[in-house]
Structures are given as structure tokens and as C-alpha cells.
Design an enzyme around this catalytic site. Structure first.
Site, PDB file in Angstrom:
ATOM      1  N   GLU A  25       0.844  -1.188   0.000  1.00  0.00           N
ATOM      2  CA  GLU A  25       0.000   0.000   0.000  1.00  0.00           C
ATOM      3  C   GLU A  25       0.886   1.247   0.000  1.00  0.00           C
ATOM      4  O   GLU A  25       1.788   1.363   0.808  1.00  0.00           O
ATOM      5  CB  GLU A  25      -0.896  -0.020   1.249  1.00  0.00           C
ATOM      6  N   CYS A  35       6.617   4.314   8.690  1.00  0.00           N
ATOM      7  CA  CYS A  35       7.215   3.605   7.553  1.00  0.00           C
ATOM      8  C   CYS A  35       8.670   3.931   7.256  1.00  0.00           C
ATOM      9  O   CYS A  35       9.486   3.025   7.098  1.00  0.00           O
ATOM     10  CB  CYS A  35       6.402   3.876   6.300  1.00  0.00           C
ATOM     11  N   LYS A  52       8.274  -1.645  -2.673  1.00  0.00           N
ATOM     12  CA  LYS A  52       7.688  -0.892  -1.566  1.00  0.00           C
ATOM     13  C   LYS A  52       8.787  -0.300  -0.669  1.00  0.00           C
ATOM     14  O   LYS A  52       8.774   0.888  -0.342  1.00  0.00           O
ATOM     15  CB  LYS A  52       6.770  -1.816  -0.758  1.00  0.00           C
TER      16      LYS A  52
HETATM   17  C1  UDX Z   1       4.866   7.335   3.619  1.00  0.00           C
HETATM   18  C2  UDX Z   1       4.824   7.251   2.079  1.00  0.00           C
HETATM   19  O1  UDX Z   1       4.645   8.570   1.545  1.00  0.00           O
HETATM   20  C3  UDX Z   1       3.690   6.340   1.632  1.00  0.00           C
HETATM   21  O2  UDX Z   1       3.717   6.179   0.220  1.00  0.00           O
HETATM   22  C4  UDX Z   1       3.858   4.992   2.308  1.00  0.00           C
HETATM   23  O3  UDX Z   1       2.783   4.141   1.955  1.00  0.00           O
HETATM   24  C5  UDX Z   1       3.937   5.131   3.818  1.00  0.00           C
HETATM   25  O4  UDX Z   1       4.990   6.042   4.172  1.00  0.00           O
HETATM   26  P1  UDX Z   1       3.467   8.648   5.463  1.00  0.00           P
HETATM   27  O5  UDX Z   1       4.486   8.140   6.429  1.00  0.00           O
HETATM   28  O6  UDX Z   1       2.032   8.501   5.797  1.00  0.00           O
HETATM   29  O7  UDX Z   1       3.657   7.954   4.036  1.00  0.00           O
HETATM   30  O8  UDX Z   1       3.709  10.219   5.257  1.00  0.00           O
HETATM   31  P2  UDX Z   1       4.602  11.115   4.279  1.00  0.00           P
HETATM   32  O9  UDX Z   1       3.722  12.140   3.698  1.00  0.00           O
HETATM   33  O10 UDX Z   1       5.408  10.328   3.341  1.00  0.00           O
HETATM   34  O11 UDX Z   1       5.551  11.868   5.308  1.00  0.00           O
HETATM   35  C6  UDX Z   1       6.521  11.188   6.074  1.00  0.00           C
HETATM   36  C7  UDX Z   1       7.310  12.158   6.923  1.00  0.00           C
HETATM   37  O12 UDX Z   1       8.164  12.962   6.112  1.00  0.00           O
HETATM   38  C8  UDX Z   1       6.434  13.138   7.713  1.00  0.00           C
HETATM   39  O13 UDX Z   1       6.966  13.290   9.012  1.00  0.00           O
HETATM   40  C9  UDX Z   1       6.541  14.415   6.923  1.00  0.00           C
HETATM   41  O14 UDX Z   1       6.340  15.557   7.709  1.00  0.00           O
HETATM   42  C10 UDX Z   1       7.971  14.324   6.403  1.00  0.00           C
HETATM   43  N1  UDX Z   1       8.202  15.111   5.173  1.00  0.00           N
HETATM   44  C11 UDX Z   1       7.578  14.762   4.016  1.00  0.00           C
HETATM   45  C12 UDX Z   1       9.065  16.189   5.194  1.00  0.00           C
HETATM   46  O15 UDX Z   1       9.638  16.513   6.234  1.00  0.00           O
HETATM   47  N2  UDX Z   1       9.287  16.885   4.042  1.00  0.00           N
HETATM   48  C13 UDX Z   1       8.678  16.562   2.866  1.00  0.00           C
HETATM   49  O16 UDX Z   1       8.940  17.251   1.849  1.00  0.00           O
HETATM   50  C14 UDX Z   1       7.791  15.471   2.857  1.00  0.00           C
END
Ligand code: UDX
Ligand code: ADP
Length: 461
Positions: A164, A275, A219
Site C-alpha cells: 500500500e 514507515c 515498496k
Molecule cells: C509514507 C509514504 O509517503 C507512503 O507512500 C507509504 O505508503 C507510507 O509512508 P506517510 O508516512 O504517511 O507515508 O507520510 P509522508 O507524507 O510520506 O511523510 C513522512 C514524513 O516525512 C512526515 O513526518 C513528513 O512531515 C515528512 N516530510 C515529508 C518532510 O519533512 N518533508 C517533505 O517534503 C515530505
């Protein structure tokens, strides 16, 4: 043999299983979808009469659940019954990093997956398609296969990997309109049975089929690449702070190169979530287990950079507050690992708070969606100090203005939109002077905040 899937069971009603199965049920009204979990409180919450009390906060989720629940979407603790009746079983249980034994702190703990496999093997009396939904180390399917194929019964199991890619906070949109759906497997009919489900709402050119191992590795690789982008821009943010460059301007300039792309270049106090760290640690562990030291070291650096970013943010607060925060009140705005979720797993806020508590700061925390109990549990789980000490050093406020009252500094650790619209003049009036803001998300407008008389620090400026 073509499969006709009429009943689906999903084991694990968490952040992945819950929203995913809700959308499957919404899009396939003729398929009965049952989500099961051994956590009875969680299942009770999924069945709550008030849709605002679902166990997971995710924009749009309550509407989807409201539409499908008790029509063809059911939440239950009767795991065996649901397994027995299902044609297709999704495994969506948690796979935390091991905290004991071999691979401690690195490898994924597969005990929950194995338990599921054994339970499926034990109670199944008809053929099943078993779908790995949780993120798993490469070749987990081999373990699943081995357990399911050695039951001694005549039941056939076909194993698929269907990772996913939804991100929390945008889960429903991501599920309804995915960039791609990935399905790995060995049996073409089983693969097509799952393709047919997604094809109800996803254009077929976005449904990718591969072998099992490619799917599993894709993944981990996708998450590693995304996390790497965040660590890369965070490394540049520190250089910006030394040189007078502005990381937002740099991100914009490089992001306009279509080969680089603009997304995932937002410098922050550090990435969190269930993740990124877990998957990279896993990748590192797998690489080491094949003796690929350079590969392992390369990816490990992404984690080290992320840890550094959290520490240096906290250190900067201490240094700026005249080298001591002992006994000083610091307001923490935001505890979730990103906006629009109540999930706090690996949130940067936990580690920044812990660092400040080590320096005997008094913290007052406000997050619009995270309950106080969760905040204390997160701190207690670090085992840095005992629960009584955490209770005495940390207060949790239900009101952001109350949280900031008499504080020496405010640290913004989650990018909740609402923070931008606060009455910052009012907040400043009730803070100790000089009043500091440490913006770990570059959320506020520097000019406006400085014109109010705050000392404003933002990552990468
Ligand atoms: C992530 C992946 O995006 C998703 O495809 C996978 O299925 C699960 O892991 P998620 O952990 O829900 O999703 O959030 P994501 O939006 O990826 O952000 C992860 C972390 O990175 C957050 O703490 C966010 O604040 C941080 N982040 C993200 C940044 O600091 N800068 C960015 O530009 C993007
Ligand atoms: P994710 O973010 O991967 O969805 P969560 O921790 O939110 O992870 O959800 C995983 C869910 O799986 C939890 O609610 C947990 O109770 C459930 N679970 C774990 N093992 C089993 C099992 N053997 N049988 C049923 N449910 C399980």
C-alpha cells in the site's frame, strides 16, 4: 481457474487496513468486506455510532465508513470465522522494528505476520488468495508460502504481494486515485482476481503486475527514496543556515528541474511516521545480511541525517535560550508526525521533547488530534525517565493559548494549518520576553511574526 471473489477478510484494522478496506467496500458494494482485529477496543471504535469516534482520524474516512458500514463493510473480532468465509484474505498487521534478539533495532519483527499465516493455515477449509498488504522485508512471501503450503490439508493458497502506498492524512484520496497499484504474484489467475477488484475504480494502465520479489522490494525502495529526499533537503537546510541561502528558495530552484521534481523537498525538523525509518532500517539489515556493506551504509546515512536534524533543532533551542532551558517553560505545538493525522509513530516531536526534557525543561504540549494519554505513552516508551518524571515535567493543554502562556519559547513541530491563523500577537503578549518561536516546519510568515516582536528561527533560513 478464474477466481470469483465474493468475500474479503482483512486481518488488522489499523492505519493501513482500515482506510484501504473501507474504500474497497465503498467501491465494490457486491463484495462483503470484513475487517478483523484482535484489539477489541479498536474494533469497538470502528463500530462506534458516532463517526467522529473512529479510531483513526483521516480526512474523508468517516464519510466512506458511513456509506459502507453494515452494508457490505463489517468490523469484527471473530477472526477465525472471517478467515473461514473469505475467498481473499489481506494481511495488514503491524510489522514493527524488532526490539529484541537478532536484528534488534534493525530487522522487521514478523511475529504478527507469522501468527496470521498459522491461523489462516489452521482454520481454512476452502482455497484462499492471501494478500500481503503490510510492508515486509523482501522474501517474506517465502515464509508465508512455506507455512501455508505445509498444512497437510488439501486447501490451496495463492500468495500475492500488494503493498500500500497511501500516505496518512491523504489516505482516502490516495486510495481513490492512486499513482499506481502494485500486485506481485506467481499465479496469474490469483493476480487477475485482485486486478479485477482494483479495476472497478483504478484505470488499468495504473495497475502494475510483477513477480513477488519485485513487488516486495519496490515498496521498501519507494519509501527509501522518499525519505532520502527529505534527508537530502534537510542536510542542505543546515548549510543554508550557515551561508545565508534560504532552503525554500533552493528547493524551488531545484524542484523546477523536471528530472528532480518539486515534491518531497520540504525541509523539516525531521521525518517521522511508521514507515520511513522502519523500512530503511529493514533495507539496511537485508543488505548487511547479504554482506552488501556499501549498500547498507549508503541507506543508513538517511536515518543518521534524520536523527541529526532532530537533535540539532533541539540543541538550537537550548543554545538560543542562553544555553539553558532548565526550569523554563517551552510550548510544543504539534505532536503528530505530520498534519491531518492523529498518528504519532516516530514523530520528530517525541525526540525533540525528550532532548529538551533531558535538559530539565518544562514542556506544555498542544496537538489538535492527539490525546494526552498518547503523548505520555510516547514519552514513557522511550524509557529515558520514569512515568512520574514525565508527568511532572510535561503538561498537555487542550487549548493552544493556554499551552503558550508564560512560555519562554514556542516550538512548532507539526504543520497543522490552524497554527497559521492563531492570534500570534495575543500569544506573544502572554509569553516571557524575549519571546522565541522555533519553527520546525517553516509554517509561519517570518515578516509578520517578526513585526510582532518575536525572535523567529525557522529551519534552513
Ligand atoms: C509514507 C509514504 O509517503 C507512503 O507512500 C507509504 O505508503 C507510507 O509512508 P506517510 O508516512 O504517511 O507515508 O507520510 P509522508 O507524507 O510520506 O511523510 C513522512 C514524513 O516525512 C512526515 O513526518 C513528513 O512531515 C515528512 N516530510 C515529508 C518532510 O519533512 N518533508 C517533505 O517534503 C515530505
Ligand atoms: P498499520 O499502520 O500497518 O496499519 P497498525 O498498528 O495501525 O499498523 O495496525 C495493525 C493492526 O493489526 C493492529 O490494530 C493490531 O491489533 C492488528 N493485529 C496484529 N496482529 C494481529 C493478529 N494476529 N490478528 C489480528 N489482528 C492483529
Amino acid at each position: 481457474m478464474a477466481f470469483n471473489v465474493k468475500k474479503i477478510c482483512c486481518i488488522g484494522a489499523g492505519y493501513v487496513g482500515g482506510p484501504t478496506m473501507s474504500v474497497v467496500a465503498q467501491q465494490c458494494p457486491d463484495i462483503e468486506v470484513t475487517l478483523v482485529d484482535m484489539n477489541t477496543a479498536r474494533i469497538a471504535a470502528w463500530n462506534a455510532a458516532d463517526l467522529n469516534e473512529l479510531p483513526i482520524y483521516e480526512p474523508g474516512l468517516a464519510e466512506v465508513v458511513g456509506e459502507a458500514r453494515n452494508r457490505n463493510l463489517f468490523f469484527s473480532t471473530e477472526i477465525e470465522k472471517a478467515i473461514q468465509e473469505a475467498d481473499m484474505i489481506f494481511i495488514s498487521v503491524n510489522t514493527p522494528t524488532k526490539n529484541y534478539g537478532k536484528g534488534k533495532g534493525m530487522a522487521a519483527d514478523l511475529k504478527f505476520i507469522e501468527l496470521c499465516a498459522r491461523q489462516i493455515a489452521e482454520v481454512s477449509t476452502t482455497d484462499k488468495i492471501v494478500v500481503e498488504k503490510s510492508t515486509l522485508p523482501v522474501r517474506t512471501a517465502a515464509a508465508l508460502k512455506s507455512i501455508l503450503h505445509n498444512t497437510g490439508s488439501a486447501v490451496n493458497f495463492h500468495i500475492l504481494s500488494n503493498p500500500e502506498f497511501l500516505a496518512e492524512g491523504t489516505a482516502i484520496q490516495d486510495l481513490l486515485n492512486p499513482d499506481r497499484v502494485l500486485i506481485g504474484g506467481e499465479n496469474e489467475d490469483a493476480i487477475q482476481a485482485l486486478v479485477a477488484i482494483y479495476a472497478r475504480w483504478v484505470p488499468t494502465d495504473r495497475i502494475l503486475t510483477t513477480n513477488l520479489w519485485s513487488s516486495e522490494l519496490s515498496k521498501l525502495t519507494a519509501n527509501a527514496f522518499l525519505a532520502q529526499r527529505v534527508s537530502s533537503i534537510n542536510s542542505i537546510s543546515e548549510l543554508c543556515e550557515k551561508t545565508g541561502a534560504n532552503v525554500e528558495e533552493v528547493a524551488k530552484a531545484i524542484g523546477m528541474d523536471s528530472r528532480i521534481g518539486a515534491k518531497f523537498l520540504k525541509a523539516s525538523v525531521g521525518f517521522g511516521g511508521s514507515c520511513f525509518q522502519k523500512d530503511i532500517l529493514n533495507l539496511v539489515y537485508i543488505a548487511r545480511s547479504y554482506n552488501l556493506q556499501e549498500v547498507a551504509n549508503y541507506w543508513e546515512q538517511v536515518i543518521l541525517m534524520n536523527d541529526h536534524q532532530k537533535h540539532r533543532f533541539a540543541d538550537n533551542i537550548i543554545q538560543t535560550l542562553f544555553n539553558t532551558v532548565n526550569g523554563k517553560k517551552i510550548a510544543i505545538l504539534g505532536w503528530a508526525f505530520k498534519k491531518d493525522t492523529n498518528d504519532t509513530r516516530e514523530s520528530a516531536a517525541i525526540y525533540v521533547a525528550d532532548h529538551l526534557l533531558n535538559e530539565m525543561a518544562n514542556l506544555s504540549v498542544y496537538d489538535p488530534k492527539v490525546p494526552a494519554e498518547k503523548i505520555y505513552i510516547d514519552l514513557d516508551n522511550l524509557n529515558t525517565r520514569n512515568a512520574a518524571e514525565n508527568q511532572s515535567l510535561v503538561t498537555v493543554s487542550a487549548d493552544p493559548y493556554e499551552a503558550c502562556k508564560d512560555a519562554h519559547a514556542v516550538a512548532i513541530l507539526t504543520e497543522w494549518d490552524a497554527f497559521k491563523d492563531y492570534d500570534w500577537a495575543k500569544i506573544k503578549a502572554h509569553m516571557k520576553k524575549p519571546a522565541f518561536i522555533f519553527d520546525g516546519r517553516k509554517l509561519l510568515n517570518r515578516q509578520q511574526i517578526e513585526s510582532l516582536g518575536f525572535n523567529y528561527y525557522a529551519i534552513g533560513e
